[in-house]
Design a protein around this motif. Sequence first.
Motif, PDB file in Angstrom:
ATOM      1  N   LEU A  67       0.819  -1.208   0.000  1.00 18.35           N
ATOM      2  CA  LEU A  67       0.000   0.000   0.000  1.00 18.35           C
ATOM      3  C   LEU A  67       0.855   1.262   0.000  1.00 18.35           C
ATOM      4  O   LEU A  67       1.693   1.458   0.869  1.00 18.35           O
ATOM      5  CB  LEU A  67      -0.920   0.011   1.223  1.00 18.35           C
ATOM      6  CG  LEU A  67      -1.805   1.243   1.412  1.00 18.35           C
ATOM      7  CD1 LEU A  67      -2.793   1.382   0.269  1.00 18.35           C
ATOM      8  CD2 LEU A  67      -2.543   1.161   2.734  1.00 18.35           C
ATOM      9  N   GLY A  68       0.680   2.077  -1.028  1.00 16.56           N
ATOM     10  CA  GLY A  68       1.414   3.334  -1.139  1.00 16.56           C
ATOM     11  C   GLY A  68       2.798   3.208  -1.725  1.00 16.56           C
ATOM     12  O   GLY A  68       3.466   4.214  -1.948  1.00 16.56           O
ATOM     13  N   ASN A  69       3.235   1.981  -2.007  1.00 12.51           N
ATOM     14  CA  ASN A  69       4.608   1.789  -2.472  1.00 12.51           C
ATOM     15  C   ASN A  69       4.738   0.573  -3.390  1.00 12.51           C
ATOM     16  O   ASN A  69       5.602  -0.266  -3.186  1.00 12.51           O
ATOM     17  CB  ASN A  69       5.541   1.653  -1.260  1.00 12.51           C
ATOM     18  CG  ASN A  69       6.989   1.768  -1.647  1.00 12.51           C
ATOM     19  OD1 ASN A  69       7.334   2.453  -2.599  1.00 12.51           O
ATOM     20  ND2 ASN A  69       7.849   1.082  -0.917  1.00 12.51           N
ATOM     21  N   SER A  89       8.751   1.563 -16.251  1.00 11.13           N
ATOM     22  CA  SER A  89       8.511   1.306 -14.828  1.00 11.13           C
ATOM     23  C   SER A  89       7.868   2.534 -14.209  1.00 11.13           C
ATOM     24  O   SER A  89       8.029   3.658 -14.703  1.00 11.13           O
ATOM     25  CB  SER A  89       9.814   0.959 -14.095  1.00 11.13           C
ATOM     26  OG  SER A  89      10.678   2.064 -14.085  1.00 11.13           O
ATOM     27  N   SER A  90       7.123   2.295 -13.151  1.00 16.12           N
ATOM     28  CA  SER A  90       6.505   3.383 -12.422  1.00 16.12           C
ATOM     29  C   SER A  90       6.100   2.882 -11.044  1.00 16.12           C
ATOM     30  O   SER A  90       6.044   1.673 -10.803  1.00 16.12           O
ATOM     31  CB  SER A  90       5.274   3.912 -13.179  1.00 16.12           C
ATOM     32  OG  SER A  90       4.861   5.143 -12.624  1.00 16.12           O
ATOM     33  N   ASP A  91       5.799   3.816 -10.170  1.00 14.28           N
ATOM     34  CA  ASP A  91       5.349   3.494  -8.818  1.00 14.28           C
ATOM     35  C   ASP A  91       3.879   3.858  -8.692  1.00 14.28           C
ATOM     36  O   ASP A  91       3.416   4.847  -9.273  1.00 14.28           O
ATOM     37  CB  ASP A  91       6.165   4.265  -7.782  1.00 14.28           C
ATOM     38  CG  ASP A  91       7.637   3.880  -7.811  1.00 14.28           C
ATOM     39  OD1 ASP A  91       7.925   2.687  -7.996  1.00 14.28           O
ATOM     40  OD2 ASP A  91       8.489   4.768  -7.645  1.00 14.28           O
ATOM     41  N   PHE A  92       3.159   3.049  -7.919  1.00 11.04           N
ATOM     42  CA  PHE A  92       1.728   3.232  -7.735  1.00 11.04           C
ATOM     43  C   PHE A  92       1.367   3.059  -6.266  1.00 11.04           C
ATOM     44  O   PHE A  92       2.034   2.323  -5.538  1.00 11.04           O
ATOM     45  CB  PHE A  92       0.938   2.221  -8.575  1.00 11.04           C
ATOM     46  CG  PHE A  92       1.212   2.355 -10.052  1.00 11.04           C
ATOM     47  CD1 PHE A  92       0.482   3.233 -10.824  1.00 11.04           C
ATOM     48  CD2 PHE A  92       2.214   1.616 -10.659  1.00 11.04           C
ATOM     49  CE1 PHE A  92       0.733   3.375 -12.181  1.00 11.04           C
ATOM     50  CE2 PHE A  92       2.484   1.741 -12.015  1.00 11.04           C
ATOM     51  CZ  PHE A  92       1.733   2.631 -12.774  1.00 11.04           C
ATOM     52  N   ASP A  93       0.301   3.713  -5.853  1.00 10.07           N
ATOM     53  CA  ASP A  93      -0.186   3.584  -4.480  1.00 10.07           C
ATOM     54  C   ASP A  93      -1.070   2.358  -4.312  1.00 10.07           C
ATOM     55  O   ASP A  93      -1.023   1.678  -3.288  1.00 10.07           O
ATOM     56  CB  ASP A  93      -0.988   4.833  -4.074  1.00 10.07           C
ATOM     57  CG  ASP A  93      -0.134   6.085  -4.069  1.00 10.07           C
ATOM     58  OD1 ASP A  93       1.044   5.989  -3.677  1.00 10.07           O
ATOM     59  OD2 ASP A  93      -0.635   7.148  -4.473  1.00 10.07           O
ATOM     60  N   LEU A  94      -1.912   2.103  -5.313  1.00 11.32           N
ATOM     61  CA  LEU A  94      -2.875   1.011  -5.273  1.00 11.32           C
ATOM     62  C   LEU A  94      -2.842   0.255  -6.592  1.00 11.32           C
ATOM     63  O   LEU A  94      -2.540   0.835  -7.636  1.00 11.32           O
ATOM     64  CB  LEU A  94      -4.294   1.550  -5.063  1.00 11.32           C
ATOM     65  CG  LEU A  94      -4.544   2.388  -3.819  1.00 11.32           C
ATOM     66  CD1 LEU A  94      -5.881   3.105  -3.930  1.00 11.32           C
ATOM     67  CD2 LEU A  94      -4.509   1.509  -2.584  1.00 11.32           C
ATOM     68  N   ILE A  95      -3.209  -1.029  -6.552  1.00 12.47           N
ATOM     69  CA  ILE A  95      -3.291  -1.851  -7.751  1.00 12.47           C
ATOM     70  C   ILE A  95      -4.671  -2.513  -7.783  1.00 12.47           C
ATOM     71  O   ILE A  95      -5.081  -3.141  -6.808  1.00 12.47           O
ATOM     72  CB  ILE A  95      -2.224  -2.974  -7.760  1.00 12.47           C
ATOM     73  CG1 ILE A  95      -0.820  -2.422  -7.592  1.00 12.47           C
ATOM     74  CG2 ILE A  95      -2.365  -3.845  -9.001  1.00 12.47           C
ATOM     75  CD1 ILE A  95      -0.241  -1.738  -8.794  1.00 12.47           C
ATOM     76  N   LEU A  96      -5.372  -2.379  -8.898  1.00 19.54           N
ATOM     77  CA  LEU A  96      -6.616  -3.105  -9.138  1.00 19.54           C
ATOM     78  C   LEU A  96      -6.355  -4.037 -10.311  1.00 19.54           C
ATOM     79  O   LEU A  96      -6.298  -3.613 -11.459  1.00 19.54           O
ATOM     80  CB  LEU A  96      -7.777  -2.148  -9.451  1.00 19.54           C
ATOM     81  CG  LEU A  96      -9.113  -2.798  -9.775  1.00 19.54           C
ATOM     82  CD1 LEU A  96      -9.605  -3.651  -8.607  1.00 19.54           C
ATOM     83  CD2 LEU A  96     -10.146  -1.745 -10.140  1.00 19.54           C
TER      84      LEU A  96
END
Length: 146
Positions: A32-34, A102-109
Amino acid sequence: MFLFYVREPGDLPLNRSYPIFTGVVTKLDGYLGNFSVNWDLQNPIDPEMCARCGACVEVCSENAINLSFQIDLDKCKSHRACVTACASIGAISFDRKERERSSDFDLILDLRADPKMRMSQTPQGYFAPGTDPLDQALATNQLDGG
């Protein structure tokens, strides 16, 4: 920012209110968040560069490009009229050397039938409701804080 992870392409919205990425995920980890996601851009059209003006769709004599703004390589006969139509933007390249993203995301659905993260306890912030529309709606509600 959060990532919707789906397998089948669909029509892209003409409005660019959020980023859209395509390709094959090669790495997904985090919490979460990372979350960190790496993927390989496999289609000649990079949707992040694409203005979605439709010029490539109009000039493609093979109808290999639709409103998903991805080229169906089985239909493409290499006329490359799409490359010419998109020359000022440069979103289409059949010879793209740098395909790793590549990228960073807080949440994944993760909306795939076969989720990328398979473990008994998935990390907080990772939602994999499968293909059932009700389960997807419930997961989306959780993402929205509901």
